[in-house]
Design an enzyme around this catalytic site. Sequence first.
Site, PDB file in Angstrom:
ATOM      1  N   CYS A 153     -60.902 -73.551  -1.294  1.00  0.00           N
ATOM      2  CA  CYS A 153     -61.468 -72.740  -0.214  1.00  0.00           C
ATOM      3  C   CYS A 153     -62.251 -71.554  -0.759  1.00  0.00           C
ATOM      4  CB  CYS A 153     -60.371 -72.262   0.720  1.00  0.00           C
ATOM      5  SG  CYS A 153     -59.107 -71.240  -0.081  1.00  0.00           S
ATOM      6  N   HIS A 289     -56.180 -67.982   2.239  1.00  0.00           N
ATOM      7  CA  HIS A 289     -57.285 -68.907   2.500  1.00  0.00           C
ATOM      8  C   HIS A 289     -58.608 -68.148   2.542  1.00  0.00           C
ATOM      9  CE1 HIS A 289     -59.091 -72.609   3.833  1.00  0.00           C
ATOM     10  NE2 HIS A 289     -59.439 -72.136   5.016  1.00  0.00           N
ATOM     11  N   ASN A 309     -65.016 -72.363   8.635  1.00  0.00           N
ATOM     12  CA  ASN A 309     -63.953 -72.870   7.777  1.00  0.00           C
ATOM     13  C   ASN A 309     -64.483 -74.013   6.916  1.00  0.00           C
ATOM     14  OD1 ASN A 309     -61.405 -73.117   6.679  1.00  0.00           O
ATOM     15  ND2 ASN A 309     -60.395 -73.753   8.565  1.00  0.00           N
TER      16      ASN A 309
END
Length: 354
Positions: A153, A289, A309
């Site tokens: 990520c 994240h 995302n």
Amino acid sequence: MARRNPLLFAIVVTILFVVCYGSALIAQTPPPVDNFVASAHYGSFKKRHGKAFGGDAEEGHRFNAFKQNMQTAYFLNTQNPHAHYDVSGKFADLTPQEFAKLYLNPDYYARHLKNHKEDVHVDDSAPSGVMSVDWRDKGAVTPVKNQGLCGSCWAFSAIGNIEGQWAASGHSLVSLSEQMLVSCDNIDEGCNGGLMDQAMNWIMQSHNGSVFTEASYPYTSGGGTRPPCHDEGEVGAKITGFLSLPHDEERIAEWVEKRGPVAVAVDATTWQLYFGGVVSLCLAWSLNHGVLIVGFNKNAKPPYWIVKNSWGSSWGEKGYIRLAMGSNQCMLKNYPVSATVESPHTPHVPTTTA
């Protein structure tokens, strides 16, 4: 990124809401889930996502996780009147512990964030009063990508920021290579985690500020492996440095408005079942994240951030989530960073490369 025991997480959540809401929690306690109802929803879920499990033990484990997630979704919906949590998404058959292990880079932030060097940039110009910005509409955001089973990520967040800064400064939008960072960045740890400013530091120190295009160095780590670095590709963008922004939502909004998308870290523990809407109660304790702020809307009720995302376009709102502004939802303001890009269309910005 920080790992948490799912049982401990549930206990802490219960204690928190008993303390905060007292007897009101009784009315919000998830009702027992009927097995017949759960089986019907589970069958639809498996068909929708093409799920098939090899044995009775695994099937039972997945069903029990799904059933528990039905209760979790109910609870989160009671706390978020403007958002919707559901078990129709692709992660609904995972336990919280499995989800964290696969998608939240356990322990990395806890181990490395203390070494994060802040070099806060403050823009002294007066706020413009702009109430909404969406860099998707301005051609500065690439399509939603998918990190897969790799804890990368951080690379998607950093690359998304560079893509946005490059386009917002007047260059053509180009999709850049996350794989270059995952395979070649020896400061970070590939599929085992990383930090966005560390990635930008590596780009400056070891790659002369250059970033390859995705077309010339495509992403291949979706299965969780880290191929060797071949460090060859077409340069698609070049950064001049990077900086940390103030841990202040208004300042972050000013940067997003005037400069473009911002890389941030969040606690995405409760994102497993997010389906849409504006999250106003995230239940966050620790960063785990990396994502990308691409805009905001202060006119909405409630006002919200637009966050990109890296779990594919089938998650959330076509790959995006909206978080309420002004209350540090999911700890969004705790780690905002951005690369800087030279452009004749924007004034010079002080940078740091270490």
